[in-house]
Design an enzyme around this catalytic site. Sequence first.
Site, PDB file in Angstrom:
ATOM      1  N   ASP A  64      -3.341   4.792   3.011  1.00 62.32           N
ATOM      2  CA  ASP A  64      -3.687   5.145   1.874  1.00 62.32           C
ATOM      3  C   ASP A  64      -3.098   7.093   2.690  1.00 62.32           C
ATOM      4  OD1 ASP A  64      -4.552   4.142  -0.557  1.00 62.32           O
ATOM      5  OD2 ASP A  64      -5.541   3.734   0.556  1.00 62.32           O
ATOM      6  N   ARG A  72      -4.814   9.166   6.032  1.00 63.76           N
ATOM      7  CA  ARG A  72      -5.380   8.430   7.142  1.00 63.76           C
ATOM      8  C   ARG A  72      -5.764   8.790   8.441  1.00 63.76           C
ATOM      9  NH1 ARG A  72      -8.860   8.099   3.118  1.00 63.76           N
ATOM     10  NH2 ARG A  72      -7.967   6.340   1.342  1.00 63.76           N
ATOM     11  N   ARG A 140      -3.829  14.961  -6.445  1.00 65.17           N
ATOM     12  CA  ARG A 140      -3.396  13.930  -6.266  1.00 65.17           C
ATOM     13  C   ARG A 140      -2.192  13.830  -6.667  1.00 65.17           C
ATOM     14  NH1 ARG A 140      -7.629   9.452  -4.958  1.00 65.17           N
ATOM     15  NH2 ARG A 140      -6.177   8.044  -4.528  1.00 65.17           N
ATOM     16  N   LYS A 170       0.328   4.026  -8.453  1.00 61.92           N
ATOM     17  CA  LYS A 170      -0.870   3.848  -8.926  1.00 61.92           C
ATOM     18  C   LYS A 170      -1.585   4.531  -9.431  1.00 61.92           C
ATOM     19  CE  LYS A 170      -2.548   5.731  -4.553  1.00 61.92           C
ATOM     20  NZ  LYS A 170      -3.674   5.709  -3.058  1.00 61.92           N
ATOM     21  N   HIS A 171      -2.736   3.911  -9.876  1.00 64.60           N
ATOM     22  CA  HIS A 171      -2.962   3.855 -10.552  1.00 64.60           C
ATOM     23  C   HIS A 171      -2.855   3.212 -11.640  1.00 64.60           C
ATOM     24  CE1 HIS A 171      -5.083   6.197  -8.064  1.00 64.60           C
ATOM     25  NE2 HIS A 171      -5.780   5.310  -6.834  1.00 64.60           N
ATOM     26  N   HIS A 183     -15.541   5.143  -8.203  1.00 60.68           N
ATOM     27  CA  HIS A 183     -15.804   4.460  -7.188  1.00 60.68           C
ATOM     28  C   HIS A 183     -17.196   4.116  -7.129  1.00 60.68           C
ATOM     29  CE1 HIS A 183     -11.884   6.570  -5.094  1.00 60.68           C
ATOM     30  NE2 HIS A 183     -12.748   5.943  -3.491  1.00 60.68           N
ATOM     31  N   ASP A 253      -7.163  -2.256  -7.419  1.00 64.83           N
ATOM     32  CA  ASP A 253      -7.900  -1.274  -6.258  1.00 64.83           C
ATOM     33  C   ASP A 253      -8.741  -2.032  -5.765  1.00 64.83           C
ATOM     34  OD1 ASP A 253      -7.836   1.613  -5.712  1.00 64.83           O
ATOM     35  OD2 ASP A 253      -8.569   2.289  -6.943  1.00 64.83           O
TER      36      ASP A 253
END
Length: 338
Positions: A64, A72, A140, A170-171, A183, A253
């Site tokens: 990602d 990352r 995002r 996504k998503h 999450h 996901d």
Amino acid sequence: MSASFISGCCGPRLSSDERAFFSEEDPWGFILFKRNCETPEQVSDLVRSLRDAVGRPDAPILIDQEGGRVQRLSPPHWHAYPAARVFGEIFARDPELGLRAVWLGARLIASDLHALGIDVNCLPVLDLPLEGAHDVIGRRAYASEPVAVEALAKAAIDGLMAGGVLPVVKHIPGHGRAQVDSHFELPLVTTSRAILDSVDFHPFRALSDSPLGMTCHVLFSDIDPARPATLSPTIISEVVRGSIGFDGLLMTDDISMGALGGALKDRSRRALDADVDIVLHCSGDLGELREVAAGCQPLAGRAAERAARALAARRAPQPIDLSAARAEFDALIVVATT
């Protein structure tokens, strides 16, 4: 024949237990996180180790690397990139410059990734964050208008592909209306199917020819009041494959997210039964991975065809003057943020 899941790993180097597990279970691909990334040399070594463990030099390696708060790879070893919303703000003032900026950003990210052997980036985000929604998507997303998101996401896809990296949209079919962070909790969206179809699903439909996509863990009560999208045969069949028309490789996901209940083995099986192609598990926890593997199966049938078609879309990077591209990109971003 590889198994129908994508696996994370625990740290910057594989343990002997991880090597043995990957060799035995043969996940289709792998995904890296910040915990896995220390230096360019170390990441390249890890990528080779992962592919060696499954005996497939073309095993896909995902990451990602969106920009903003989701990247990352970060300084000092890698470049930092702005959040997607920055490109949307440029686009709102000057569409041509906005499209150029997002293409350059994606092309430069692809160059960073390709140098490490990473060939799939979980970008772009096609969600439409509406006012009052949880900020788990927030900046995002490129914009809140479907047409702007479609144009900017298409430019991002083109930039990644030009750099030899596959995109993941996504998503699917849209996380933008979620009032909670999936999450930790299951978001409930009560918006009518007609509105979702004409607004939220629009960018996904426009880019339905993308090679890979990722589901959302969101409950759309007007479509399937009992099951979140990832686990819903109705949503996968009627919406994702149906009205949206997405026929690329569809992954979940992260299957371990708090939005989903039940054992990981059961979650994985239910996702595959819903006609999702690949289960994504991110934490690298071997105990959890064994549960996921027990709920998965060898890639076969349409899922295997989609996987092969996705990997066949990989291309060598097109030539580019990286120094000139970096300078142009930096200048566009400086103007946009000052």
